[in-house]
Design a protein around this motif. Structure first.
Motif, short mmCIF file in Angstrom:
data_model
loop_
_atom_site.label_atom_id
_atom_site.label_comp_id
_atom_site.label_asym_id
_atom_site.label_seq_id
_atom_site.Cartn_x
_atom_site.Cartn_y
_atom_site.Cartn_z
N VAL A 218 -8.25 7.21 -13.73
CA VAL A 218 -8.19 5.75 -13.84
C VAL A 218 -9.60 5.22 -14.07
N GLN A 219 -9.70 4.11 -14.73
CA GLN A 219 -11.02 3.50 -14.95
C GLN A 219 -11.46 2.74 -13.71
N ALA A 220 -12.75 2.59 -13.58
CA ALA A 220 -13.30 1.82 -12.46
C ALA A 220 -12.69 0.42 -12.46
N GLY A 221 -12.34 -0.03 -11.26
CA GLY A 221 -11.68 -1.31 -11.10
C GLY A 221 -10.17 -1.23 -11.12
N GLY A 222 -9.65 -0.08 -11.48
CA GLY A 222 -8.20 0.10 -11.55
C GLY A 222 -7.59 0.44 -10.21
N SER A 223 -6.29 0.73 -10.23
CA SER A 223 -5.54 1.01 -9.01
C SER A 223 -4.69 2.26 -9.17
N LEU A 224 -4.43 2.89 -8.05
CA LEU A 224 -3.50 4.00 -7.96
C LEU A 224 -2.79 3.91 -6.62
N ARG A 225 -1.58 4.43 -6.57
CA ARG A 225 -0.89 4.54 -5.29
C ARG A 225 -0.52 6.00 -5.08
N LEU A 226 -1.05 6.55 -4.02
CA LEU A 226 -0.73 7.92 -3.64
C LEU A 226 0.46 7.92 -2.69
N SER A 227 1.26 8.96 -2.81
CA SER A 227 2.40 9.14 -1.91
C SER A 227 2.29 10.50 -1.24
N CYS A 228 2.81 10.57 -0.05
CA CYS A 228 2.85 11.84 0.67
C CYS A 228 4.22 11.95 1.32
N ALA A 229 4.99 12.89 0.85
CA ALA A 229 6.35 13.08 1.36
C ALA A 229 6.36 14.23 2.36
N ALA A 230 6.98 13.98 3.49
CA ALA A 230 7.08 15.00 4.53
C ALA A 230 8.45 15.64 4.50
N ASP B 182 6.90 4.60 5.18
CA ASP B 182 8.33 4.29 5.15
C ASP B 182 9.03 5.45 5.84
N ASN B 183 9.38 5.26 7.09
CA ASN B 183 9.99 6.36 7.85
C ASN B 183 11.37 6.72 7.32
N ALA B 184 12.05 5.78 6.71
CA ALA B 184 13.37 6.07 6.14
C ALA B 184 13.26 7.04 4.96
N LYS B 185 12.10 7.02 4.31
CA LYS B 185 11.86 7.91 3.18
C LYS B 185 10.95 9.07 3.53
N ASN B 186 10.56 9.17 4.78
CA ASN B 186 9.64 10.23 5.21
C ASN B 186 8.38 10.27 4.37
N THR B 187 7.85 9.09 4.06
CA THR B 187 6.74 9.02 3.12
C THR B 187 5.65 8.08 3.63
N VAL B 188 4.42 8.47 3.38
CA VAL B 188 3.27 7.62 3.66
C VAL B 188 2.57 7.35 2.33
N TYR B 189 2.01 6.17 2.20
CA TYR B 189 1.40 5.74 0.95
C TYR B 189 -0.07 5.37 1.17
N LEU B 190 -0.83 5.49 0.11
CA LEU B 190 -2.20 4.98 0.11
C LEU B 190 -2.37 4.18 -1.18
N GLN B 191 -2.38 2.87 -1.04
CA GLN B 191 -2.61 1.99 -2.18
C GLN B 191 -4.11 1.83 -2.35
N MET B 192 -4.59 2.19 -3.51
CA MET B 192 -6.03 2.15 -3.77
C MET B 192 -6.32 1.16 -4.89
N ASN B 193 -7.04 0.11 -4.56
CA ASN B 193 -7.40 -0.92 -5.52
C ASN B 193 -8.92 -0.95 -5.71
N SER B 194 -9.34 -1.60 -6.77
CA SER B 194 -10.77 -1.74 -7.06
C SER B 194 -11.49 -0.40 -6.95
N LEU B 195 -10.92 0.58 -7.60
CA LEU B 195 -11.47 1.94 -7.49
C LEU B 195 -12.85 2.04 -8.12
N LYS B 196 -13.66 2.88 -7.50
CA LYS B 196 -15.03 3.11 -7.95
C LYS B 196 -15.22 4.58 -8.30
N PRO B 197 -16.18 4.91 -9.13
CA PRO B 197 -16.41 6.33 -9.45
C PRO B 197 -16.65 7.18 -8.20
#
Length: 125
Positions: A12-24, A75-90
């Motif tokens: 992603v370019q600097a300033g962009g966003s990504l959302r990471l997911s982690c499923a258990a 989200d415990n119903a989905k067994n998932t944790v998220y990391l929303q990352m905004n304003s990303l930097k190098p």
């Protein structure tokens, strides 16, 4: 035993966003007082704490380097944790790992019992 699988990384370019997911894998994700954390490791650097969230989701903690830009949720119903990352930097470029703590929110690697395989996040300038 808990198995964790991260996804959502990419380029992603600097300033962009990504959302990471982690499923258990465990069915008891929400029945065990598991705190979940995100760590990251850049090339040639130590793995560092990013954020963590309590079992209930009420308590959240973030490192100063990402405060105001990243948000952790679960989200415990989905067994998932998220990391929303905004304003990303190098300097956010790293492999991101999620992990489970059996002892509540922690910030040190050795306090986490189970780890995912990691997902690469690359931020271009």
């Amino acid at each position: 035993q808990v198995q964790l699988v991260e996804s959502g990384g990419g380029l992603v370019q600097a300033g962009g966003s990504l959302r990471l997911s982690c499923a258990a894998s465990t069915r008891t994700f929400s029945n065990i007082a598991l705190a979940l954390g995100w760590f990251r490791q850049a090339p040639g650097k130590e793995r560092e704490f990013v954020a963590a969230i309590s079992w209930s989701g009420v308590t959240r903690y973030q490192s100063d380097s990402v405060k105001g830009r990243f948000a952790i949720s679960r989200d415990n119903a989905k067994n998932t944790v998220y990391l929303q990352m905004n304003s990303l930097k190098p300097e956010d470029t790293a492999v991101y790992y999620c992990a489970v703590s059996l002892g509540g929110i922690r910030t040190r690697q050795y306090e986490y019992s189970y780890w995912g395989q990691g997902t690469q996040v690359t931020v271009s300038s």
